[in-house]
Design a protein around this motif. Structure first.
Motif, PDB file in Angstrom:
ATOM      1  N   MET A   1       0.840  -1.192   0.000  1.00 14.79           N
ATOM      2  CA  MET A   1       0.000   0.000   0.000  1.00 14.79           C
ATOM      3  C   MET A   1       0.876   1.243   0.000  1.00 14.79           C
ATOM      4  O   MET A   1       1.868   1.303   0.695  1.00 14.79           O
ATOM      5  N   SER A   2       0.485   2.220  -0.834  1.00  9.83           N
ATOM      6  CA  SER A   2       1.276   3.440  -0.808  1.00  9.83           C
ATOM      7  C   SER A   2       0.370   4.655  -0.590  1.00  9.83           C
ATOM      8  O   SER A   2      -0.816   4.642  -0.901  1.00  9.83           O
ATOM      9  N   VAL A   3       0.976   5.672  -0.019  1.00  9.60           N
ATOM     10  CA  VAL A   3       0.276   6.911   0.304  1.00  9.60           C
ATOM     11  C   VAL A   3       1.110   8.064  -0.243  1.00  9.60           C
ATOM     12  O   VAL A   3       2.331   8.081  -0.078  1.00  9.60           O
ATOM     13  N   LEU A   4       0.449   8.991  -0.909  1.00 13.19           N
ATOM     14  CA  LEU A   4       1.158  10.161  -1.423  1.00 13.19           C
ATOM     15  C   LEU A   4       0.674  11.395  -0.669  1.00 13.19           C
ATOM     16  O   LEU A   4      -0.488  11.784  -0.768  1.00 13.19           O
ATOM     17  N   ILE A   5       1.576  11.972   0.100  1.00 14.98           N
ATOM     18  CA  ILE A   5       1.254  13.194   0.843  1.00 14.98           C
ATOM     19  C   ILE A   5       1.617  14.369  -0.055  1.00 14.98           C
ATOM     20  O   ILE A   5       2.785  14.623  -0.315  1.00 14.98           O
ATOM     21  N   LYS A   6       0.596  15.042  -0.529  1.00 18.00           N
ATOM     22  CA  LYS A   6       0.790  16.030  -1.599  1.00 18.00           C
ATOM     23  C   LYS A   6       0.557  17.459  -1.142  1.00 18.00           C
ATOM     24  O   LYS A   6      -0.362  17.745  -0.388  1.00 18.00           O
ATOM     25  N   GLY A   7       1.435  18.341  -1.619  1.00 18.73           N
ATOM     26  CA  GLY A   7       1.164  19.769  -1.462  1.00 18.73           C
ATOM     27  C   GLY A   7       1.591  20.386  -0.148  1.00 18.73           C
ATOM     28  O   GLY A   7       1.290  21.549   0.125  1.00 18.73           O
ATOM     29  N   GLY A   8       2.293  19.629   0.682  1.00 14.71           N
ATOM     30  CA  GLY A   8       2.718  20.180   1.971  1.00 14.71           C
ATOM     31  C   GLY A   8       4.101  20.813   1.908  1.00 14.71           C
ATOM     32  O   GLY A   8       4.748  20.831   0.861  1.00 14.71           O
ATOM     33  N   THR A   9       4.510  21.334   3.040  1.00 16.70           N
ATOM     34  CA  THR A   9       5.876  21.861   3.175  1.00 16.70           C
ATOM     35  C   THR A   9       6.660  20.876   4.032  1.00 16.70           C
ATOM     36  O   THR A   9       6.329  20.655   5.198  1.00 16.70           O
ATOM     37  N   ALA A  37       1.914   9.097  -8.350  1.00 16.43           N
ATOM     38  CA  ALA A  37       1.835   7.671  -8.026  1.00 16.43           C
ATOM     39  C   ALA A  37       0.374   7.262  -8.169  1.00 16.43           C
ATOM     40  O   ALA A  37      -0.416   7.381  -7.227  1.00 16.43           O
ATOM     41  N   PRO A  38      -0.006   6.807  -9.356  1.00 13.11           N
ATOM     42  CA  PRO A  38      -1.417   6.545  -9.666  1.00 13.11           C
ATOM     43  C   PRO A  38      -2.094   5.580  -8.688  1.00 13.11           C
ATOM     44  O   PRO A  38      -3.289   5.714  -8.420  1.00 13.11           O
ATOM     45  N   GLU A  39      -1.335   4.654  -8.149  1.00  9.52           N
ATOM     46  CA  GLU A  39      -1.921   3.647  -7.253  1.00  9.52           C
ATOM     47  C   GLU A  39      -2.113   4.157  -5.832  1.00  9.52           C
ATOM     48  O   GLU A  39      -2.842   3.558  -5.047  1.00  9.52           O
ATOM     49  N   ALA A  40      -1.437   5.232  -5.529  1.00 14.82           N
ATOM     50  CA  ALA A  40      -1.371   5.647  -4.132  1.00 14.82           C
ATOM     51  C   ALA A  40      -2.632   6.378  -3.669  1.00 14.82           C
ATOM     52  O   ALA A  40      -3.301   7.045  -4.443  1.00 14.82           O
ATOM     53  N   GLU A  41      -2.921   6.210  -2.384  1.00 15.64           N
ATOM     54  CA  GLU A  41      -3.951   7.028  -1.747  1.00 15.64           C
ATOM     55  C   GLU A  41      -3.351   8.425  -1.594  1.00 15.64           C
ATOM     56  O   GLU A  41      -2.248   8.579  -1.055  1.00 15.64           O
ATOM     57  N   VAL A  42      -4.061   9.442  -2.076  1.00 20.63           N
ATOM     58  CA  VAL A  42      -3.504  10.797  -2.000  1.00 20.63           C
ATOM     59  C   VAL A  42      -4.045  11.524  -0.775  1.00 20.63           C
ATOM     60  O   VAL A  42      -5.249  11.538  -0.516  1.00 20.63           O
ATOM     61  N   VAL A  43      -3.132  12.068  -0.009  1.00 26.28           N
ATOM     62  CA  VAL A  43      -3.500  12.873   1.162  1.00 26.28           C
ATOM     63  C   VAL A  43      -3.156  14.325   0.845  1.00 26.28           C
ATOM     64  O   VAL A  43      -2.005  14.639   0.546  1.00 26.28           O
ATOM     65  N   ASP A  44      -4.166  15.170   0.880  1.00 28.31           N
ATOM     66  CA  ASP A  44      -3.946  16.585   0.578  1.00 28.31           C
ATOM     67  C   ASP A  44      -3.337  17.281   1.799  1.00 28.31           C
ATOM     68  O   ASP A  44      -3.985  17.384   2.831  1.00 28.31           O
ATOM     69  N   ALA A  45      -2.104  17.716   1.640  1.00 25.73           N
ATOM     70  CA  ALA A  45      -1.416  18.371   2.762  1.00 25.73           C
ATOM     71  C   ALA A  45      -1.226  19.865   2.507  1.00 25.73           C
ATOM     72  O   ALA A  45      -0.354  20.504   3.104  1.00 25.73           O
ATOM     73  N   THR A  46      -2.075  20.400   1.654  1.00 22.13           N
ATOM     74  CA  THR A  46      -1.974  21.835   1.364  1.00 22.13           C
ATOM     75  C   THR A  46      -2.072  22.650   2.650  1.00 22.13           C
ATOM     76  O   THR A  46      -2.969  22.425   3.466  1.00 22.13           O
TER      77      THR A  46
END
Ligand SMILES: [Zn+2]
Length: 468
Positions: A1-9, A37-46
């Protein structure tokens, strides 16, 4: 399982920048801008800051003390730690009189194993040094223990004398083990405490008066002298005052292999807190004791110039109404220790970063990255970098909260920081890629925390230390 934490600092000890973090199973797979990462669960960290999970290298969970034990066990203490953004801690396995070191270690494993929900390791506290024990020191690294501790205080209970301290420090050096020392002159303190009690001076304020800062400074200098004679690495636990800090500074200026920590509460409280009405002041009884306001600024400046390299807690809570009261009529019977494992990062961030004393990178360095490096976890814990465990805290730096025992998770009936307002705290916390804390929900399970086999660290002298 993969997770992509996106948009954070992302914040590390070395840099801070907009970046995504890809979690691949239990570890960090990639860090960089515009990760896909198309398979990953994306977590919006904006709007969020992505920090490594904190490492608290100095705690005492479920620590036996006479007929009682510190009130947090390895479950409640871990839950509290997790809510505070701490995902790893190092606790002390204390040798009892006549006990072997490995037996003590087994005991502490049994305390932790089925309860743990964050990752943990053990230091070994030597309280009864003899030839067999000295011979055992070299075997500790095989068991994942790369640090021992000894106390120059608590005479007649767990204090070791200079001879034992010196001999054990030498064996530790030979095995690549770091020696941690509680530096206070236990012989003199013992006299002062006995005399105070005999004169009826049993109120909590006498706790500070019987353990003056000169005795911490003297013992710190003595431990450093031994380490220098042996060319052994030394870690001075909980530095509280200028007297001790001066010794540490001078030793580091000489290039000695001396590293020192303070505990977060020493940046906030003074001996005056012990003089709170009635017996209430006993909530602030810990050793070394709280000092004077002037010492706070000395400690803050040492955190900036790296004379102090780590901020831990010495978390050792005792329930006021049922445990601390045991010392109501006898100063020497007040259980020593304060809670703080949940509050450490938030209060340090508030006073340190929001207070303009140092930046976020230094905050990460003091609370995660340097602890990992000094204690044999570098490359695995304490950093946001590919290959490291995905221990990550997403901080909301705009949100405010008022610290209170009512919303704390430790199994203790008071909070030293009651009423303190903080801006910025972790909202989501991951341990090895699994979501552990989500807002006010705890998702961890007892037994899921993992014991950390720590590496031996061949430290060089303080002149060669990386960075600030
Ligand atoms: Zn301690």
């Amino acid at each position: 399982m993969s997770v992509l934490i996106k948009g954070g600092t992302v914040v590390t000890a070395e840099w801070m920048d907009a970046a995504d973090v890809l979690i691949d199973g239990e570890t960090i797979g990639a860090v960089g801008a515009g990760l896909d990462a198309p398979e990953a669960e994306v977590v919006d960290a904006t709007g969020r800051f992505v920090l490594p999970g904190g490492i608290d290298v100095h705690t005492h969970l479920a620590m036996p003390l006479g007929d009682i034990a510190s009130s947090d066990d390895f479950y409640t203490g871990h839950v509290a730690a997790a809510f505070g953004g701490t995902t790893t801690h190092l606790d002390f396995a204390n040798q009892s009189k006549g006990e072997s070191l490995l037996a003590a270690l087994d005991e502490w494993h049994a305390r932790a194993r089925d309860k743990a929900c964050i990752d943990y390791g053990f230091h070994l506290t030597l309280t009864d040094v003899n030839k067999a024990v000295l011979d055992e020191i070299a075997r500790l690294p095989q068991h994942g223990v790369s640090t021992i501790k000894m106390l120059m205080a608590y005479k007649g209970r767990i204090m070791v004398g200079d001879e034992d301290l010196f001999l054990a420090m030498r064996r530790a050096r030979d095995a690549g083990i770091l020696t941690m020392v509680h530096c206070e002159n236990g012989d003199v303190i013992d006299i002062l405490v006995r005399e105070a009690v005999a004169s009826g001076h049993v109120a909590p304020k006498y706790h500070a008066l019987t353990r003056p800062p000169q005795l911490e400074g003297e013992a710190t200098g003595r431990a450093i002298a031994m380490a220098e004679v042996l060319d052994a690495p030394l870690y001075v636990v909980h530095v509280t005052c200028e007297d001790a800090l001066t010794r540490v500074r001078e030793a580091r200026a000489r290039g000695s292999r001396v590293t020192a920590e303070t505990c977060v509460q020493y940046l906030f409280f003074t001996a005056d807190n012990l003089d709170t009405k009635g017996f209430e002041g006993a909530k602030w009884v810990c050793s070394p004791p709280f000092r004077q306001g002037k010492d706070h600024e000395v400690l803050w400046s040492a955190l900036r110039d790296n004379s102090l390299s780590v901020v831990s807690t010495d978390h050792c809570p005792f329930d006021f109404e049922t445990q601390t009261v045991l010392g109501r009529d006898d100063l020497s019977r007040i259980p020593n220790g304060c809670p703080g494992i949940e509050d450490r990062l938030q209060v340090l961030h508030e006073a340190g970063v929001n207070g303009g004393r140092f930046n976020l990178q230094r905050f990460v360095d003091l609370t995660a990255t340097t602890p990992a490096r000094v204690f044999g976890l570098e490359g695995r814990k304490g950093a946001i970098a590919p290959g490291c465990d995905a221990d990550i805290a997403l901080w909301n730096m705009e949100a405010e909260r008022t610290i209170s025992v009512k919303t704390s998770h430790s199994a203790v009936d008071y909070n030293l920081y009651e009423g303190m307002k903080v801006r910025g705290f972790p909202e989501r916390v991951y341990l090895r890629g699994k979501l552990l804390v989500d807002g006010d929900r705890f998702l961890g399970e007892p037994g899921s925390g993992r014991y950390l086999h720590r590496r031996v660290v061949r430290s060089r002298n303080s002149h060669h230390e990386r960075g600030r």
